[in-house]
Design an enzyme around this catalytic site. Structure first.
Site, PDB file in Angstrom:
ATOM      1  N   GLU A 145       0.715  -1.144  -0.071  1.00  0.00           N
ATOM      2  CA  GLU A 145       0.037  -0.003  -0.129  1.00  0.00           C
ATOM      3  C   GLU A 145       0.706   1.160  -0.043  1.00  0.00           C
ATOM      4  OE1 GLU A 145      -2.601  -1.417   3.306  1.00  0.00           O
ATOM      5  OE2 GLU A 145      -4.060  -0.693   1.910  1.00  0.00           O
TER       6      GLU A 145
ATOM      7  N   GLU B  16      -3.784  -9.380   3.632  1.00  0.00           N
ATOM      8  CA  GLU B  16      -4.706  -8.932   4.981  1.00  0.00           C
ATOM      9  C   GLU B  16      -5.899  -9.743   4.833  1.00  0.00           C
ATOM     10  OE1 GLU B  16      -3.284  -6.897   2.566  1.00  0.00           O
ATOM     11  OE2 GLU B  16      -3.007  -4.744   3.493  1.00  0.00           O
TER      12      GLU B  16
END
Ligand code: CAA
Length: 261
Positions: free
Chosen positions: A115, A135
């Site tokens: 990210e 995640e």
């Protein structure tokens, strides 16, 4: 200071910021994110810095994600929202930074690590780096801007597969799907990143800033508005001393001397 979780250095108009928690594979906890924000702002506001490089300390990880212990320590949604608020702010700060940014991906880039690179302009990775968004395997999803940035930066079906499976991919696969610009050997990483940074830094810092602003704002506009915005920005550029210097230097067959004016 070596125990500082963020270290910075400046040389030849290039600011380098290193995330320095190698024992935790440079995972980002709240304190590190806060420091990342302030050290990054120092580089962005320093006129000697034309390009900012972000990397990870050690030779194992760029960033192995948000700090899972920090995330797990938060009792309720309110706490998670605090962390999410912070990481969103910091990654947006990096994304809209007025100077070009380069990620030097020196190892694992997982979760928040991917990210983070998605908020930078250019990415160079070592060939043994692995990248992924695990995640979902933690009962989460990429919520630090990653789900939306990935969807907009690579093919949507590739983005969804990465997020739904949580699979890790090699640096070469990341190159193939357009997540990174270049893959190099470990020895070549910083020389290659610096070569690119120096090339960028040799151009007018003022025009680079206007170009970056044009790209940052233009990419979210409808095409007609983006084109009008671009036309206004090139109008400003044509009025700079650096534009006149660059064109004169070409005609006079000499190297340009840009002054950022
Ligand atoms: N958060 C906190 N600590 C982490 C971490 C993370 N994301 N990743 C690694 N560490 C720590 C490990 O707990 C370990 O600490 P100890 O030595 O104290 O036990 C140390 O770093 C070394 O890690 P490993 O022993 O696991 O090293 P390995 O070589 O066996 O495995 C790895 C490396 C595959 C990267 C593995 O560490 C791993 O899977 N890490 C988690 C990756 C991950 O799931 N990231 C996403 C996090 S969630 C997120 O990013 C969302 C967000 O908030 C933005």
């Amino acid at each position: 200071m070596s125990d500082d979780t963020i270290t910075t250095s400046i040389a030849e108009n290039i600011g380098t910021l290193s995330i320095n928690r190698p024992k935790a594979l440079n995972a980002l906890n709240s304190a590190t994110l806060e420091k990342l924000s302030s050290r990054f702002a120092d580089l962005e506001t320093n006129d000697d810095v034309h390009v900012i490089v972000i990397t990870g300390a050690g030779d194992r990880a760029f960033v192995a994600g948000g700090d899972i212990a920090d995330l797990a320590s938060r009792g309720g949604l309110e706490h998670y929202l605090e962390f999410a608020e912070l990481i969103h702010e910091v990654f947006r700060q990096i994304e809209v930074c007025k100077k070009p940014t380069i990620s030097a991906v020196n190892g694992w880039a997982l979760g928040g690590g991917v990210e983070l690179i998605l908020a930078t302009d250019i990415r160079v990775a070592v060939e043994d780096a692995a990248l992924g968004l695990p995640e979902i395997t933690l009962g989460l999803f990429p919520g630090a801007g990653g789900s939306q940035r990935l969807l907009r930066q690579i093919s949507p079906c590739q983005a969804k597969e990465l997020m739904f499976t949580g699979d890790r991919i090699s640096a070469r696969e990341a190159l193939r799907i357009g997540l990174v610009n270049k893959v190099v050997s470990r020895e070549e990483l910083m020389p290659e990143v610096m070569k690119t940074a120096q090339k960028i830094a040799s151009h007018s810092p003022l025009v680079l800033q206007l170009l970056k602003r044009n790209l940052t704002h233009g990419q979210d506009m409808p095409l007609a508005a983006a084109l009008a915005h671009e036309q206004a920005m090139i109008g400003l550029v044509l009025d700079t001393a650096d534009a006149h210097e660059g064109c004169s230097a070409f005609l006079e067959k000499r190297p340009a001397e840009f002054r950022g004016k």
